[in-house]
Scaffold this active site. Structure first.
Site, PDB file in Angstrom:
ATOM      1  N   ALA A 137      -2.550   4.030   3.153  1.00  0.00           N
ATOM      2  CA  ALA A 137      -3.624   3.874   2.159  1.00  0.00           C
ATOM      3  C   ALA A 137      -4.520   2.680   2.437  1.00  0.00           C
ATOM      4  O   ALA A 137      -5.657   2.651   1.957  1.00  0.00           O
ATOM      5  CB  ALA A 137      -3.031   3.755   0.758  1.00  0.00           C
ATOM      6  N   SER A 141       0.835  -1.197   0.000  1.00  0.00           N
ATOM      7  CA  SER A 141       0.000   0.000   0.000  1.00  0.00           C
ATOM      8  C   SER A 141       0.867   1.243   0.000  1.00  0.00           C
ATOM      9  O   SER A 141       1.999   1.224   0.508  1.00  0.00           O
ATOM     10  CB  SER A 141      -0.888   0.024   1.244  1.00  0.00           C
ATOM     11  OG  SER A 141      -0.108   0.310   2.407  1.00  0.00           O
ATOM     12  N   ASP A 142       0.357   2.334  -0.578  1.00  0.00           N
ATOM     13  CA  ASP A 142       0.962   3.624  -0.272  1.00  0.00           C
ATOM     14  C   ASP A 142       0.772   3.843   1.231  1.00  0.00           C
ATOM     15  O   ASP A 142      -0.114   3.250   1.862  1.00  0.00           O
ATOM     16  CB  ASP A 142       0.308   4.740  -1.080  1.00  0.00           C
ATOM     17  CG  ASP A 142       1.243   5.923  -1.288  1.00  0.00           C
ATOM     18  OD1 ASP A 142       2.205   6.077  -0.506  1.00  0.00           O
ATOM     19  OD2 ASP A 142       1.012   6.703  -2.235  1.00  0.00           O
ATOM     20  N   TRP A 143       1.612   4.685   1.811  1.00  0.00           N
ATOM     21  CA  TRP A 143       1.637   4.804   3.272  1.00  0.00           C
ATOM     22  C   TRP A 143       0.297   5.340   3.798  1.00  0.00           C
ATOM     23  O   TRP A 143      -0.159   6.403   3.382  1.00  0.00           O
ATOM     24  CB  TRP A 143       2.795   5.701   3.674  1.00  0.00           C
ATOM     25  CG  TRP A 143       4.050   4.940   3.983  1.00  0.00           C
ATOM     26  CD1 TRP A 143       4.842   5.096   5.084  1.00  0.00           C
ATOM     27  CD2 TRP A 143       4.688   3.892   3.224  1.00  0.00           C
ATOM     28  NE1 TRP A 143       5.908   4.219   5.059  1.00  0.00           N
ATOM     29  CE2 TRP A 143       5.829   3.459   3.926  1.00  0.00           C
ATOM     30  CE3 TRP A 143       4.384   3.248   2.027  1.00  0.00           C
ATOM     31  CZ2 TRP A 143       6.680   2.448   3.487  1.00  0.00           C
ATOM     32  CZ3 TRP A 143       5.224   2.235   1.574  1.00  0.00           C
ATOM     33  CH2 TRP A 143       6.343   1.853   2.291  1.00  0.00           C
TER      34      TRP A 143
END
Length: 803
Positions: free
Chosen positions: A222, A218-220
């Site tokens: 997200a 995941s993006d941080w």
């Protein structure tokens, strides 16, 4: 890998699927698994700490790399990123970023390659190959539709099926199929109603049709749900240790709402990545080549030159002859303070930076007088206090005394720092403390009124001697606001004539905070704007040549914020015009990571676009200006003439939605609306020699399988050795299928001595002729192949027949 998976119980498996901190995964010694370290890295690898004591090489921004149109160079830069990563103990680099320049207002365009999916895919694949050949994982991001920053956590991006497959997902597909990346990042945004960390697009086409076998991270922050993300193809939720999985996922597995096979698939992908980077016992894949600092500097200098685009060169004004120069005025706000990188997660602490002023002084030596004035100021925010104006009250050495205190008041850490921009991410010291104090004796020459303050989120108290300047609990908007765009508080304080004051800053935070960061800043009184500009114009009038360096900075172009205008900040346009009026021998250097407006472009002798060119900016610029190297760049993005064109897409959601109504017509692919022409078209760029297109040879029919190879002969008709990018575009005038006006199908580099001819091979992949209609289809018939210098300049053409 399978034996390791079999030895893990359910709790151990689920534990591995959330990070142990901001940059690390969990270790599992029972199966020989050490923690994986991830780090931001599109233009330099930061490592786990944002610390001036552990600096990094700063590469040219991806726009600059794409401007080279040179995948071999991108691969070499990928190798440099790998060497940096290994030196910092990093296993996984979070890059390259291959989202597209759908709108010039997107604040993170500098971190992405291009508006074109083929060019983006080619440069991204080469970067991935360079990283992974050295055993470091690349993470292709942000899949998919994260082409702007406004409301990126919540926005729903609506993309039609053809546009998704032919344009926005195309660079990801090219990289997965040709470079086999070991990791991919799921974006914050939703696409067509589903957030990307739960999106079916992670299964199809990513894992199924394309065959991706790597880890999806995941993006941080997200990852938002337990079951939605667990039932999809997200593998790793970052950062940790808190997140939507953990105990909640264990309960969902126990209740049968999430099958164990879904957890096993995620752990298997994590273990496969660990094995590839050498974190699961064996050495891993790839070999790190020898790496020397001198090689690094030479490569970064070459890369900056290769990405520099000469868009105007009136009457052959450039290159300059050093022998004919006695005085050069180097002007503009970016002349002495190099803007070598953009803002946000792409930012690293540079080992050094060479400004344009420094580079020209070094190149011209003592025999040429270099004069300098900024002319205008462009920074709206408080600059960090320079450690050269500060001394440690304990030792008297330059810098700042930093102390961390535990909840009981005891001292946890006491150290000297050389930066007033401080950041700790999931740091062990922060886990033990609840407050940090910064203290320094500051001397600003001349004294007088100075703006002094702090930028950050949380509780702050700042004093100057016994005067309280800031005493406030500053609210934050989201988990990353304190890093990317922290709120600022400041007060004007009068310093004594000797400029001496003791500054004390105390910042309080919850024990165990994941992020602690702030900036201690000070700014001297402004010189009246008209006086600064008058001095710059006077220097220009008295010089043989004026070099004006204008541009943006890491605040204007940054992760987390989109631009509201393409106008250069401050009075830079006025500065250029007044300097050009005073001295027609003016070259303007545009130091911006993405397009800005150039209303004066016809009034100056030459215009160079340098993007954010990395740490060797000044040396590379001097090489180009003095003709020691030819500017090798061609535009990877259309450069707009004004902001009136309807082609300049908005990044502002309406009702939480951004609809990609332009469909396939992104950038140059769209037909000009209302007579609006760009300042410079996609692919444009000049060199220090001239080229003639001699002939094109192509097969009559496109092969059913494999590439179509087109041979193009060009002649160097100018006075010096040169390098030229030959571009091939396709057009289908008579089609039953809606199509762009034209689209890039291939490119190659020609190199020749004066008067010499050379032939290059252009390889057109089968996909260049295909369109998406519930599967890839090829419409039989005639395609026109256009060969030339840009999307608008085609010297040769031929017909290719399909079917």
């Amino acid at each position: 890998m399978e034996s390791a998976l079999a030895r893990l119980d359910t709790q151990a498996k689920i534990r591995l699927l959330t990070g142990s901190g901001f940059w690390r995964t969990h270790a599992e010694p029972a199966v020989g698994l050490r923690a994986l370290v991830l780090s931001d890295g599109p233009a330099g690898v930061r490592g786990e700490r944002f610390d001036e004591r552990d600096p990094s090489a700063v590469l040219p921004s991806p726009t600059a790399v794409a401007a080279s149109w040179d995948p071999a160079l991108a691969r070499r830069l990928g190798g440099l990123l790998a060497a940096e990563a290994r030196s910092k103990g990093v296993d996984v680099v979070l890059g390259p970023t291959v989202n597209l320049h759908r709108s010039p207002y997107a604040g993170r365009n500098f971190e992405c390659y291009s508006e074109d999916p083929l060019l983006s895919g080619a440069m991204g694949a080469a970067t991935v190959a360079g990283l992974q050949a050295a055993g470091v994982a690349a993470t292709v991001k942000h899949y998919v539709g994260n082409d702007f920053e406004t409301d990126r956590y919540t926005v729903d991006v609506r993309i039609g099926a053809r546009a998704l497959r032919e344009v926005y997902a195309a660079p990801f597909e090219h990289i997965v199929r040709t470079a086999a990346p070991w990791a991919l990042m799921a974006a914050y945004n939703s696409v067509n109603g589903t957030t990307m960390t739960e999106s079916p697009l992670l299964d199809e086409p990513l894992r199924g049709e394309w065959g991706f076998d790597g880890l999806v991270v995941s993006d941080w922050f997200a990852a938002r749900s337990t079951e939605g993300a667990a039932l999809g193809s997200l593998d790793l939720a970052m950062p940790g240790p808190h997140g939507p999985w953990g105990d909640a996922l264990a309960a969902a597995v126990e209740a049968g709402r999430v099958p164990m096979k879904s957890v096993d698939a995620k752990v298997r992908n994590l273990l496969r990545l660990a094995a590839r980077v050498g974190a699961l016992g064996d050495p891993g894949e790839g070999t790190l080549p020898p790496h020397e600092p001198e090689d690094e500097r030479a490569l970064l200098r070459t890369a900056a030159v290769s990405g520099t685009v000469l868009v105007r060169n009136h009457d052959g004004f450039l290159p300059l002859s050093a022998e004919g120069l006695r005085r050069v005025a180097v002007l503009g706000p970016n002349a002495a303070t190099a803007r070598v990188q953009g803002g946000g997660s792409a930012t690293v602490q540079p080992r050094h930076t060479v400004s344009p002023l420094d580079g020209l002084r070094a190149a011209l030596g003592d025999g040429v007088e270099i004069t300098h004035e900024p002319g205008v100021r462009t920074r709206p925010r408080l600059p960090a206090l320079d450690h050269r104006h500060a001394t440690d009250p304990v030792t008297g050495a330059p810098g700042f005394r930093v102390r961390f205190h535990a909840p009981d008041g005891s001292l946890v850490l006491d150290e000297l720092r050389l930066s007033a921009r401080l950041l700790w991410l999931s740091d062990a010291i922060v886990q033990q403390a609840c407050a940090v104090e910064v203290e320094a004796d500051v001397r600003m020459p001349g004294g007088g009124p100075h703006r002094i303050g702090v930028a950050g989120s949380g509780r702050f108290r700042l004093t100057a001697d016994d005067t309280v300047l800031v005493d406030e609990d500053i609210a934050k908007d989201d988990p990353l606001s304190g890093i990317l765009h922290p709120p600022e508080r400041s007060t004007t304080h009068h310093l004594p004539a000797d400029g001496r004051v003791r500054l004390r800053l105390r910042h309080e935070f919850p024990t165990g905070a994941l992020v602690v960061g702030f900036l201690l800043g000070i700014e001297a009184p402004d010189t009246p704007a008209d006086e600064e500009m008058r001095r710059a114009v006077a220097l220009a009038a008295d010089a043989d040549v004026a070099v004006v360096v204008v541009g943006t900075n890491e605040e204007v172009e940054s992760e987390g914020v989109d631009r509201t205008t393409l106008v250069l900040p401050g009075a830079q346009d006025e500065l250029v015009r007044r300097v050009a009026a005073a001295n027609p021998r003016t070259v303007v250097v545009v130091n911006a990571g993405a397009p800005v407006l150039l209303p004066w472009r016809a009034e100056v002798g030459a215009v160079l676009l340098t993007w954010f060119p990395g740490q060797e900016f000044g040396h590379a610029l001097a090489d180009v200006l003095l003709g020691r190297s030819e500017p090798g760049g061609r535009l990877p993005v259309t450069w707009p003439a004004d902001e009136a064109s309807p082609a300049l897409r908005s990044t502002t959601p309406v009702g939480g939605v951004v609809a990609y109504g332009d469909d396939l017509d992104i950038g140059y692919r769209g037909r000009p609306a209302g007579g609006h022409r760009p300042a410079y078209p996609f692919g444009h760029g000049l060199g220090y020699t001239t080229w003639e297109y001699v002939a094109v040879s192509a097969p009559d029919d496109v092969p059913a399988d494999g590439d179509t190879v087109v041979h193009v002969t060009v002649r160097n008709t100018g006075p010096r050795h040169g390098r030229h990018t030959v571009q091939a575009y396709l057009r289908r005038e008579d089609s039953a299928v809606a199509r762009p006006a034209l689209w890039l199908a291939g490119f190659a580099t020609a190199e020749a001595a004066p008067g010499a001819e050379t032939t290059v091979d252009l390889r057109l992949a089968p996909r260049a002729f295909a369109h998406w209609a519930d599967g890839w289809q090829v419409e039989p018939g005639a395609f026109t192949l256009l060969i030339g210098d840009s999307a608008e300049a085609h010297a040769l053409s031929t017909t290719l027949r399909v079917g």
